[in-house]
Design a protein around this motif. Structure first.
Motif, PDB file in Angstrom:
ATOM      1  N   ASP A 160     -10.327  22.999  10.156  1.00 15.21           N
ATOM      2  CA  ASP A 160     -11.330  21.939  10.020  1.00 15.21           C
ATOM      3  C   ASP A 160     -11.342  21.456   8.577  1.00 15.21           C
ATOM      4  O   ASP A 160     -11.843  22.131   7.695  1.00 15.21           O
ATOM      5  N   ARG A 162     -12.963  19.011   7.139  1.00 12.08           N
ATOM      6  CA  ARG A 162     -14.240  18.597   6.566  1.00 12.08           C
ATOM      7  C   ARG A 162     -14.996  19.788   5.970  1.00 12.08           C
ATOM      8  O   ARG A 162     -15.542  19.701   4.860  1.00 12.08           O
ATOM      9  N   MET A 163     -15.023  20.894   6.661  1.00 12.98           N
ATOM     10  CA  MET A 163     -15.694  22.087   6.116  1.00 12.98           C
ATOM     11  C   MET A 163     -14.923  22.635   4.919  1.00 12.98           C
ATOM     12  O   MET A 163     -15.510  23.204   3.997  1.00 12.98           O
ATOM     13  N   TYR A 265     -24.312  23.230   8.302  1.00 10.08           N
ATOM     14  CA  TYR A 265     -23.468  22.151   8.795  1.00 10.08           C
ATOM     15  C   TYR A 265     -22.655  22.608  10.010  1.00 10.08           C
ATOM     16  O   TYR A 265     -22.557  21.890  11.019  1.00 10.08           O
ATOM     17  N   GLY A 266     -22.091  23.820   9.895  1.00  8.11           N
ATOM     18  CA  GLY A 266     -21.289  24.332  11.001  1.00  8.11           C
ATOM     19  C   GLY A 266     -22.120  24.600  12.233  1.00  8.11           C
ATOM     20  O   GLY A 266     -21.686  24.341  13.372  1.00  8.11           O
ATOM     21  N   ALA A 268     -24.811  23.060  13.137  1.00  5.82           N
ATOM     22  CA  ALA A 268     -25.124  21.773  13.775  1.00  5.82           C
ATOM     23  C   ALA A 268     -23.945  21.277  14.596  1.00  5.82           C
ATOM     24  O   ALA A 268     -24.125  20.739  15.718  1.00  5.82           O
ATOM     25  N   ARG A 269     -22.757  21.452  14.090  1.00  2.00           N
ATOM     26  CA  ARG A 269     -21.564  21.011  14.814  1.00  2.00           C
ATOM     27  C   ARG A 269     -21.310  21.873  16.053  1.00  2.00           C
ATOM     28  O   ARG A 269     -20.832  21.380  17.084  1.00  2.00           O
ATOM     29  N   VAL A 270     -21.627  23.175  15.945  1.00  2.00           N
ATOM     30  CA  VAL A 270     -21.496  24.047  17.125  1.00  2.00           C
ATOM     31  C   VAL A 270     -22.484  23.603  18.202  1.00  2.00           C
ATOM     32  O   VAL A 270     -22.156  23.534  19.392  1.00  2.00           O
ATOM     33  N   ALA A 272     -23.651  20.700  18.623  1.00  2.00           N
ATOM     34  CA  ALA A 272     -23.213  19.413  19.173  1.00  2.00           C
ATOM     35  C   ALA A 272     -21.944  19.544  19.998  1.00  2.00           C
ATOM     36  O   ALA A 272     -21.461  18.552  20.565  1.00  2.00           O
ATOM     37  N   ASP A 274     -19.040  20.154  18.792  1.00  2.00           N
ATOM     38  CA  ASP A 274     -17.902  19.654  18.023  1.00  2.00           C
ATOM     39  C   ASP A 274     -17.094  20.792  17.409  1.00  2.00           C
ATOM     40  O   ASP A 274     -15.986  20.560  16.907  1.00  2.00           O
ATOM     41  N   LEU A 275     -17.662  22.005  17.469  1.00  2.00           N
ATOM     42  CA  LEU A 275     -17.011  23.162  16.817  1.00  2.00           C
ATOM     43  C   LEU A 275     -17.349  24.403  17.612  1.00  2.00           C
ATOM     44  O   LEU A 275     -18.499  24.577  18.052  1.00  2.00           O
ATOM     45  N   LEU A 280     -16.448  28.675  13.601  1.00  2.00           N
ATOM     46  CA  LEU A 280     -17.431  28.758  12.518  1.00  2.00           C
ATOM     47  C   LEU A 280     -17.380  30.129  11.849  1.00  2.00           C
ATOM     48  O   LEU A 280     -17.417  30.238  10.616  1.00  2.00           O
TER      49      LEU A 280
END
Length: 617
Positions: A160, A162-163, A265-266, A268-270, A272, A274-275, A280
């Motif tokens: 990833d 972005r992270m 951040y991670g 939130a993506r989990v 959603a 998205d991850l 994570l």
């Protein structure tokens, strides 16, 4: 000198190159370190898969096996790498210390006149240990740390990007914290090492003369001096602690802030979708795999600054000029006319045998001791202060020459020049027609025996002191014979351990007369061709003086002997006498000649006669 000076890097790398063990050991340590890093990089990937499988309600046991294998690989490679790096560090410090030790032994006497022994001890022990710490504990861990950081970043970009960018934002912040503090650490390291050397020097000085300290009630003064140096070390330690107290909390804050951001951040993506949760967790593990090596790099940076200071001090010592152990260029030939021998021409027979040894045994490594020794226009100065002025005289082989004069006239300096502790400032000293500086130093000193008024005795046994420095096997019979000739056998055999008796530091368990007789026995075993006696019977009681004088007569027999004399019978018995005043020969000849022609010599003789009458029991 700035800590990032390229010259320091070159000095340090050259020292590493010269003292490193075989390259294959270093390569093996690096390979194992890479394997350790590789094992660590694999673990988060398998952890991700394992967590994702848990989330999917299914487990592939092969993942557990691979994860276990990665742990084993990391542990085994790490242990072996640590062992090899410790070996490399210990080998490095052994070779550097050996080199320093040999260098110290070859330093000129003038260096020891200006530097305390404790300072040298600090260079050989503490400074080398500082460099060893860098090599053994930080060098390869830093290499593996860099590999871990690069590998983790590559994998993170693939997982990833972005992270990964969020994580990299912490790097410039960390550098802004660490870089300005490097120079401070370097300067504090230099000051600490200097103060440690000063403390070691003071400790060595006090311990070597502890009886003087106690007899003069100087403990309070020395306590104040030591306390001040220890306070200075405390201050330097606290200055370094201040830096660490800034660095550690700031770096911890940066890491925690980064962790919070990544989890938030991670997470939130989990949520959603998205991850994955496993991804994570893997990202967080990789973050620690970057942060931990980064902190190790910070420790490496600090240790490196300290090692640079130690390297600078070691290189300064190694750059100091040493005595020549091979042939050296002789001083330019003098244009002065040849100096006539004292007392009688060289080609006339001498009424005293030179030696019973055959010529083949007397000429060693190009040193022919059957030749006369000539001082030709010799001058010498200690630190610009002239001590000897244009001395011209010749010493025929096999003769006894006495040097007489007031204290400070330069008599002992002449002996120091003959020992080649110092080099003449002007003129030359010749053996036959050859400058002594063109002769092998080792062979030259091998032919000289020196017995002084403070004959040094080293800690150890009587036997080890008697055979000290000899390059041949010495039998017990030879040792006993030398002790008998030196009138030392009687007191040695009274000790319960005989020749294996420990004499204590500087021979403190022996009396002055006993130490002198051991020094004479040592000279007899050395079998010198040139004998230097520097007031060898001074400061002794009449009984000890008689025994020492009798031993000296055995030692002087058949040898070229130079005596700094105060005992009247020694002066009268000399073949030739040189009277020195303020570094100038003001009179020379036999005792009878000087009694007639030299007023100061007559006064000297009268004083000695009065002294001997007063000291006669």
């Amino acid at each position: 000198m700035k800590p990032n000076n390229p010259g320091q890097w070159r000095q340090f790398l050259r020292m590493l190159y010269e003292a490193m063990p075989p390259k294959w050991i270093l390569i093996a340590a690096l390979i194992l370190s890479i394997a350790e890093s590789a094992g660590g990089l694999i673990v988060p990937i398998f952890t991700r898969d394992l967590i994702d499988q848990f989330a999917a309600s299914g487990i592939d046991y092969r993942v557990i096996l691979w994860l276990t294998a990665a742990f084993i690989l990391q542990a085994a490679a790490g242990g072996l790498s640590f062992y090899l790096m410790t070996y490399i560090g210990e080998t490095f410090v052994r070779r550097i210390r050996t080199r320093l030790w040999d260098h110290v032994l070859k330093l000129k006497v003038s260096y020891f006149d200006k530097h305390e022994s404790g300072e040298l001890m600090s260079r050989v022990t503490q400074d080398t240990n500082t460099i060893k710490t860098l090599v053994a504990h930080h060098l390869v861990t830093s290499v593996s740390g860099i590999i871990s950081i690069i590998g983790a970043l590559v994998i993170l970009f693939l997982i990833d990007w972005r992270m990964t960018l969020i994580m990299l934002s912490a790097v410039p912040i960390s550098l802004l914290i660490l870089m300005p503090l490097g120079g401070l650490v370097y300067r504090i390291s230099l000051q600490t090492q200097d103060e440690l050397a000063s403390l070691s020097a003071s400790l060595g000085r006090v311990l070597s003369d502890i009886r003087l300290v106690k007899s003069h009630n100087a403990q309070i003064i020395e306590s104040r001096i030591g306390a001040q140096k220890i306070r200075n070390l405390f201050k330097f330690g606290m200055r370094e602690a201040k830096i660490q107290s800034i660095v550690s909390p700031l770096m911890t804050t940066v890491i925690l802030a980064l962790l919070v951001v990544l989890i938030g951040y991670g997470g939130a993506r989990v949520a959603a979708g998205d991850l994955s949760a496993g991804t994570l967790v893997a990202v967080i593990i990789y973050m620690f795999q970057i942060v931990m090596p980064f902190s190790l790099l910070a420790q490496f940076f600090t240790a490196f600054q300290k090692a640079m200071g130690a390297t600078e001090r070691i290189q300064e010592l190694l750059a100091t000029e040493t005595e020549a152990i091979e042939l050296v260029d002789a001083p330019a030939a003098s244009t002065q006319p040849s100096v006539q021998p004292i007392d009688q021409p060289i080609d006339q027979p001498i009424d005293r045998p030179i030696s019973q040894e055959p010529p083949s045994q007397r000429k060693e490594e190009g040193v022919d001791w059957k030749q006369p020794i000539t001082f030709r226009s010799v001058s010498f100065a200690y630190d610009q202060e002239k001590v000897l002025h244009n001395l011209d005289f010749t010493i025929p082989p096999g003769r006894t020459i006495a040097f007489v004069g007031p204290s400070g006239a330069g008599k002992t300096t002449i002996f120091s020049l003959l020992e080649r502790f110092y080099e003449v400032t002007d003129g030359d000293i010749l053996l036959g027609g050859t400058s002594i500086y063109a002769l092998p130093l080792h062979a030259w000193r091998r032919g000289i025996g020196y017995v002084s008024q403070e004959s040094p005795i080293m800690a150890g046994t009587i036997r080890s002191n008697l055979i000290y420095g000899l390059e041949r096997e010495v039998t017990d019979e030879e040792i006993a014979q030398a002790a008998r000739l030196a009138n030392a056998a009687a007191f040695i055999e009274e000790f319960p351990d005989g020749y294996d008796t420990e004499v204590g530091e500087r021979g403190i368990k022996l009396s002055g007369g006993q130490r002198q007789r051991l020094a004479i026995a040592r000279a007899l075993l050395r079998d010198p061709k040139l004998l230097l006696l520097d007031e060898a019977t001074s400061n002794l009681d009449s009984q000890s003086e008689a025994l020492v004088q009798s031993a000296l007569e055995h030692l002087m027999r058949g040898r070229t002997t130079l005596i700094i004399a105060h005992r009247l019978s020694t002066v009268i018995g000399a073949d030739h006498i040189l009277f020195l005043e303020k570094g100038v020969i003001t009179g020379q000849g036999t005792h009878d000649q000087l009694m007639q022609e030299h007023e100061l010599y007559r006064r000297f003789v009268q004083q000695q006669m009065q002294h001997e009458v007063l000291n006669t029991p």
